[in-house]
Design a protein around this motif. Structure first.
Motif, PDB file in Angstrom:
ATOM      1  N   MET A  76       0.825  -1.304  -0.086  1.00  0.00           N
ATOM      2  CA  MET A  76       0.076   0.018  -0.148  1.00  0.00           C
ATOM      3  C   MET A  76       0.922   1.146   0.129  1.00  0.00           C
ATOM      4  SD  MET A  76      -2.902   1.100   2.863  1.00  0.00           S
ATOM      5  CE  MET A  76      -2.242   2.656   3.419  1.00  0.00           C
ATOM      6  N   PHE A  77       0.584   2.123  -0.594  1.00  0.00           N
ATOM      7  CA  PHE A  77       1.110   3.521  -0.569  1.00  0.00           C
ATOM      8  C   PHE A  77       0.515   4.529   0.001  1.00  0.00           C
ATOM      9  CE2 PHE A  77       2.784   1.200  -4.577  1.00  0.00           C
ATOM     10  CZ  PHE A  77       3.982   1.229  -4.391  1.00  0.00           C
ATOM     11  N   TRP A  78       1.174   5.367   0.732  1.00  0.00           N
ATOM     12  CA  TRP A  78       0.539   6.613   1.530  1.00  0.00           C
ATOM     13  C   TRP A  78       1.474   7.818   0.979  1.00  0.00           C
ATOM     14  CZ3 TRP A  78      -3.710   6.453   4.767  1.00  0.00           C
ATOM     15  CH2 TRP A  78      -3.929   7.612   5.452  1.00  0.00           C
ATOM     16  N   PRO A  79       0.590   8.817   0.818  1.00  0.00           N
ATOM     17  CA  PRO A  79       1.283  10.101   0.288  1.00  0.00           C
ATOM     18  C   PRO A  79       2.290  10.735   1.727  1.00  0.00           C
ATOM     19  CG  PRO A  79      -1.032  10.251   0.007  1.00  0.00           C
ATOM     20  CD  PRO A  79      -0.884   8.971   0.864  1.00  0.00           C
ATOM     21  N   ASP A  80       3.346  10.994   1.290  1.00  0.00           N
ATOM     22  CA  ASP A  80       4.350  11.524   2.353  1.00  0.00           C
ATOM     23  C   ASP A  80       4.760  10.810   3.518  1.00  0.00           C
ATOM     24  OD1 ASP A  80       6.241  13.506   2.562  1.00  0.00           O
ATOM     25  OD2 ASP A  80       5.025  15.026   3.354  1.00  0.00           O
ATOM     26  N   LYS A  81       4.381  11.281   4.627  1.00  0.00           N
ATOM     27  CA  LYS A  81       4.778  11.025   5.913  1.00  0.00           C
ATOM     28  C   LYS A  81       3.769  10.199   6.559  1.00  0.00           C
ATOM     29  CE  LYS A  81       7.254  15.306   6.697  1.00  0.00           C
ATOM     30  NZ  LYS A  81       6.789  16.657   6.769  1.00  0.00           N
ATOM     31  N   LEU A  82       4.367   8.737   6.923  1.00  0.00           N
ATOM     32  CA  LEU A  82       3.552   7.783   7.416  1.00  0.00           C
ATOM     33  C   LEU A  82       2.993   7.924   8.932  1.00  0.00           C
ATOM     34  CD1 LEU A  82       5.407   4.365   6.165  1.00  0.00           C
ATOM     35  CD2 LEU A  82       3.494   5.544   5.212  1.00  0.00           C
ATOM     36  N   ASP A  83       3.737   9.114   9.582  1.00  0.00           N
ATOM     37  CA  ASP A  83       3.497   8.969  10.954  1.00  0.00           C
ATOM     38  C   ASP A  83       2.519  10.179  11.445  1.00  0.00           C
ATOM     39  OD1 ASP A  83       4.451   6.576  11.998  1.00  0.00           O
ATOM     40  OD2 ASP A  83       6.465   7.468  11.534  1.00  0.00           O
ATOM     41  N   GLN A  84       1.912  11.019  10.516  1.00  0.00           N
ATOM     42  CA  GLN A  84       1.163  12.143  10.716  1.00  0.00           C
ATOM     43  C   GLN A  84      -0.299  11.635  10.688  1.00  0.00           C
ATOM     44  OE1 GLN A  84       2.045  14.976  11.177  1.00  0.00           O
ATOM     45  NE2 GLN A  84       4.134  14.735  10.805  1.00  0.00           N
ATOM     46  N   PRO A  85      -0.852  12.079  11.742  1.00  0.00           N
ATOM     47  CA  PRO A  85      -2.619  11.689  11.868  1.00  0.00           C
ATOM     48  C   PRO A  85      -3.207  12.159  10.735  1.00  0.00           C
ATOM     49  CG  PRO A  85      -1.886  13.126  13.657  1.00  0.00           C
ATOM     50  CD  PRO A  85      -0.708  12.843  12.928  1.00  0.00           C
ATOM     51  N   HIS A  86      -4.297  11.504  10.039  1.00  0.00           N
ATOM     52  CA  HIS A  86      -5.081  12.183   9.096  1.00  0.00           C
ATOM     53  C   HIS A  86      -6.618  11.653   9.643  1.00  0.00           C
ATOM     54  CE1 HIS A  86      -5.467  13.521   5.109  1.00  0.00           C
ATOM     55  NE2 HIS A  86      -6.445  12.503   4.941  1.00  0.00           N
ATOM     56  N   ALA A  87      -7.172  12.775   9.175  1.00  0.00           N
ATOM     57  CA  ALA A  87      -8.757  12.325   9.454  1.00  0.00           C
ATOM     58  C   ALA A  87      -9.300  11.793   8.286  1.00  0.00           C
ATOM     59  CB  ALA A  87      -9.620  13.746   9.919  1.00  0.00           C
ATOM     60  N   LEU A  88      -9.917  10.751   8.323  1.00  0.00           N
ATOM     61  CA  LEU A  88     -10.365   9.881   7.043  1.00  0.00           C
ATOM     62  C   LEU A  88     -11.881   9.765   7.235  1.00  0.00           C
ATOM     63  CD1 LEU A  88      -7.820   7.002   7.232  1.00  0.00           C
ATOM     64  CD2 LEU A  88      -8.166   8.965   5.403  1.00  0.00           C
ATOM     65  N   HIS A  89     -12.643   9.845   6.252  1.00  0.00           N
ATOM     66  CA  HIS A  89     -14.008   9.773   6.152  1.00  0.00           C
ATOM     67  C   HIS A  89     -14.475   8.762   5.268  1.00  0.00           C
ATOM     68  CE1 HIS A  89     -13.653  14.017   7.285  1.00  0.00           C
ATOM     69  NE2 HIS A  89     -14.820  13.978   7.714  1.00  0.00           N
ATOM     70  N   TYR A  90     -15.684   8.379   5.587  1.00  0.00           N
ATOM     71  CA  TYR A  90     -16.469   7.237   4.785  1.00  0.00           C
ATOM     72  C   TYR A  90     -17.535   7.796   4.147  1.00  0.00           C
ATOM     73  CZ  TYR A  90     -18.905   3.004   3.946  1.00  0.00           C
ATOM     74  OH  TYR A  90     -19.579   1.840   3.094  1.00  0.00           O
ATOM     75  N   LEU A  91     -17.311   7.699   2.902  1.00  0.00           N
ATOM     76  CA  LEU A  91     -18.285   8.515   1.837  1.00  0.00           C
ATOM     77  C   LEU A  91     -19.961   8.129   2.115  1.00  0.00           C
ATOM     78  CD1 LEU A  91     -18.268  10.531  -0.391  1.00  0.00           C
ATOM     79  CD2 LEU A  91     -18.228   8.727  -2.043  1.00  0.00           C
ATOM     80  N   PRO A  92     -20.538   6.957   2.418  1.00  0.00           N
ATOM     81  CA  PRO A  92     -21.777   6.917   2.678  1.00  0.00           C
ATOM     82  C   PRO A  92     -22.214   7.660   4.035  1.00  0.00           C
ATOM     83  CG  PRO A  92     -20.969   4.922   1.994  1.00  0.00           C
ATOM     84  CD  PRO A  92     -19.680   5.763   2.233  1.00  0.00           C
ATOM     85  N   ASP A  93     -21.169   7.728   4.902  1.00  0.00           N
ATOM     86  CA  ASP A  93     -21.627   8.598   6.072  1.00  0.00           C
ATOM     87  C   ASP A  93     -21.439  10.152   5.876  1.00  0.00           C
ATOM     88  OD1 ASP A  93     -21.429   6.172   7.599  1.00  0.00           O
ATOM     89  OD2 ASP A  93     -19.612   6.675   8.361  1.00  0.00           O
ATOM     90  N   LEU A  94     -20.723  10.525   4.930  1.00  0.00           N
ATOM     91  CA  LEU A  94     -20.583  12.091   4.540  1.00  0.00           C
ATOM     92  C   LEU A  94     -21.952  12.356   3.931  1.00  0.00           C
ATOM     93  CD1 LEU A  94     -17.119  12.710   3.404  1.00  0.00           C
ATOM     94  CD2 LEU A  94     -18.096  13.416   5.428  1.00  0.00           C
ATOM     95  N   ALA A  95     -22.460  11.341   3.076  1.00  0.00           N
ATOM     96  CA  ALA A  95     -23.837  11.651   2.109  1.00  0.00           C
ATOM     97  C   ALA A  95     -24.848  11.780   3.331  1.00  0.00           C
ATOM     98  CB  ALA A  95     -23.756  10.513   1.290  1.00  0.00           C
ATOM     99  N   ARG A  96     -24.895  10.915   4.110  1.00  0.00           N
ATOM    100  CA  ARG A  96     -26.148  10.886   5.156  1.00  0.00           C
ATOM    101  C   ARG A  96     -26.131  12.053   5.876  1.00  0.00           C
ATOM    102  NH1 ARG A  96     -25.414   5.544   5.444  1.00  0.00           N
ATOM    103  NH2 ARG A  96     -23.678   5.543   7.087  1.00  0.00           N
TER     104      ARG A  96
END
Length: 107
Positions: free
Chosen positions: A1-21
């Motif tokens: 798996m590839f991750w942009p830039d720094k592996l140890d920076q916290p990143h808020a991720l969203h699940y698209l169906p939750d956003l839609a609701r």
């Protein structure tokens, strides 16, 4: 798996169906009109944590992709261009403050 830039920076991720609701709920409430909303996310994950959570075989490896490598990939892969536009979200903590929409413990 590839991750942009720094592996140890916290990143808020969203699940698209939750956003839609959430967007449907906001659109349906006149009280929410006329202002910007930050939509909540689960606890932010680092690239390493995300890879570990996504690993079905328990052995998924994750590699950081530096900005220069992504810019070079843009010459050959159009989807890489999309990632370079949001690269700033991965080189430092990307956190969401969504207290205006998150339920309180009193609710």
């Amino acid at each position: 798996m590839f991750w942009p830039d720094k592996l140890d920076q916290p990143h808020a991720l969203h699940y698209l169906p939750d956003l839609a609701r959430a967007l449907v709920v906001l659109a349906d409430s006149e009280a929410s009109w006329g202002r910007a909303w930050n939509l909540p996310s689960p606890k932010p994950l680092t690239g390493r944590q995300y890879a570990a959570a996504a690993a079905l075989d328990g052995r998924t490896r994750v590699s950081a992709v530096p900005k220069l490598a992504l810019r070079t990939a843009c010459l050959f892969e159009t989807q890489a261009r999309d990632v370079t536009e949001i690269f700033w979200q991965f080189d430092r903590p990307f956190l969401i403050e969504a207290s205006a929409i998150e339920p309180t413990s009193d609710s």
